[in-house]
Design a protein around this motif. Structure first.
Motif, mmCIF file in Angstrom:
data_model
loop_
_atom_site.group_PDB
_atom_site.id
_atom_site.type_symbol
_atom_site.label_atom_id
_atom_site.label_comp_id
_atom_site.label_asym_id
_atom_site.label_seq_id
_atom_site.Cartn_x
_atom_site.Cartn_y
_atom_site.Cartn_z
ATOM 1 N N UNK A 232 -7.475 -6.070 -5.703
ATOM 2 C CA UNK A 232 -7.180 -6.924 -6.857
ATOM 3 C C UNK A 232 -5.913 -6.465 -7.568
ATOM 4 N N UNK A 233 -5.707 -5.146 -7.636
ATOM 5 C CA UNK A 233 -4.527 -4.605 -8.312
ATOM 6 C C UNK A 233 -3.252 -4.984 -7.574
ATOM 7 N N UNK A 234 -3.311 -4.952 -6.233
ATOM 8 C CA UNK A 234 -2.129 -5.254 -5.421
ATOM 9 C C UNK A 234 -2.047 -6.727 -5.028
ATOM 10 N N UNK A 235 -3.078 -7.499 -5.441
ATOM 11 C CA UNK A 235 -3.134 -8.936 -5.119
ATOM 12 C C UNK A 235 -3.052 -9.179 -3.615
ATOM 13 N N UNK A 236 -3.914 -8.487 -2.880
ATOM 14 C CA UNK A 236 -4.005 -8.681 -1.432
ATOM 15 C C UNK A 236 -5.467 -8.914 -1.058
ATOM 16 N N UNK B 169 0.828 -1.209 0.000
ATOM 17 C CA UNK B 169 0.000 0.000 0.000
ATOM 18 C C UNK B 169 0.861 1.258 0.000
ATOM 19 N N UNK B 170 1.848 1.296 0.870
ATOM 20 C CA UNK B 170 2.705 2.478 0.961
ATOM 21 C C UNK B 170 3.491 2.697 -0.321
ATOM 22 N N UNK B 171 3.937 1.614 -0.943
ATOM 23 C CA UNK B 171 4.675 1.730 -2.197
ATOM 24 C C UNK B 171 3.786 2.318 -3.284
ATOM 25 N N UNK B 172 2.564 1.796 -3.396
ATOM 26 C CA UNK B 172 1.628 2.286 -4.417
ATOM 27 C C UNK B 172 1.207 3.731 -4.158
ATOM 28 N N UNK C 21 -11.141 -3.127 -6.131
ATOM 29 C CA UNK C 21 -10.259 -3.017 -7.288
ATOM 30 C C UNK C 21 -8.812 -2.797 -6.867
ATOM 31 N N UNK C 22 -8.611 -1.991 -5.808
ATOM 32 C CA UNK C 22 -7.254 -1.760 -5.312
ATOM 33 C C UNK C 22 -6.663 -3.056 -4.761
#
Length: 218
Positions: free
Chosen positions: A186-190, A159-162, A183-184
């Motif tokens: 799913x985007x980060x696969x968490x 999260x912090x990286x994104x 969606x977030x």
């Protein structure tokens, strides 16, 4: 199509090409235009495509679903952005699905006509090829950035990286992201619940504030 000429003139693909030249170029490139309703698939996985797609209206997600139905969002396409260009240039099958998440209008351009300079030697055809190469390079950079987020070990670090990358992109600590919570995740696969809990913890710790898709880094 004329109502989209101003948008096309501002896109990376048509950068440096005058608006009055776009009509003639579209004819040369054997364009077609198609509308998609929310939830409809523009390109399907394993479909062999021969056209570069450019979004004129709406929003599209590039996503992949595994055998068990787990969904990953690989990217979001906004108006003026190109998608499917790598597979179209290679003449290979799509590895992902391109799905409209809003009613969308898509412009399709014949890839072979883009890559082969026509006999009439269109004034800006070489520039178009250069622009397409720039688009592909930009997508490669985006995927590299996403890999940096995905390579982080914990949900918090992802999260912090994104969020840090988003703040640096706009040049300020307050910004909107193009994803809702699911969606977030799913985007980060968490896991969505774990991600939401982590966001709440970071807010309590004074690291950030957020409301829906608006974030402020503190």
């Amino acid at each position: 199509m004329k109502k989209y000429y101003d948008l096309l003139a501002q896109t990376r693909l048509f950068q440096g090409i005058e608006e009055q030249e776009i009509g003639a170029m579209l004819e040369c490139l054997q364009f077609s235009c198609e509308k998609f309703e929310k939830g409809e698939t523009v390109y399907r996985r394993e479909e062999q495509i021969q056209e570069v797609a450019l979004l004129l209206e709406g929003r599209i997600h590039i996503r992949k679903e595994d055998y068990w139905g787990n969904l990953s969002i690989l990217g979001e396409i906004s108006p003026g952005e190109v998608f499917g260009e790598v597979y179209a240039c290679l003449g290979s099958e799509m590895h992902h699905d391109a799905v409209a998440i809003q009613p969308s209008t898509v412009l399709f351009l014949n890839t072979n006509r883009i890559l082969t300079v026509c006999t009439s030697a269109c004034r800006f055809h070489t520039r178009l090829i250069q622009n397409l190469l720039s688009v592909i390079a930009s997508k490669n950079l985006f995927l590299t950035q996403k890999l940096e987020h995905m390579s982080q070990r914990s949900t918090r670090e992802k999260l912090l990286s994104y969020l840090s990358e988003q703040a640096q992109r706009v040049g300020k600590e307050s910004f909107d992201i193009p994803f809702n919570r699911q969606q977030l995740a799913d985007f980060l696969s968490v896991d969505r619940s774990a991600m939401s809990n982590e966001l709440s913890k970071m807010r309590k710790e004074g690291l950030l504030e957020f409301e829906r898709n608006h974030f402020v880094l503190l």
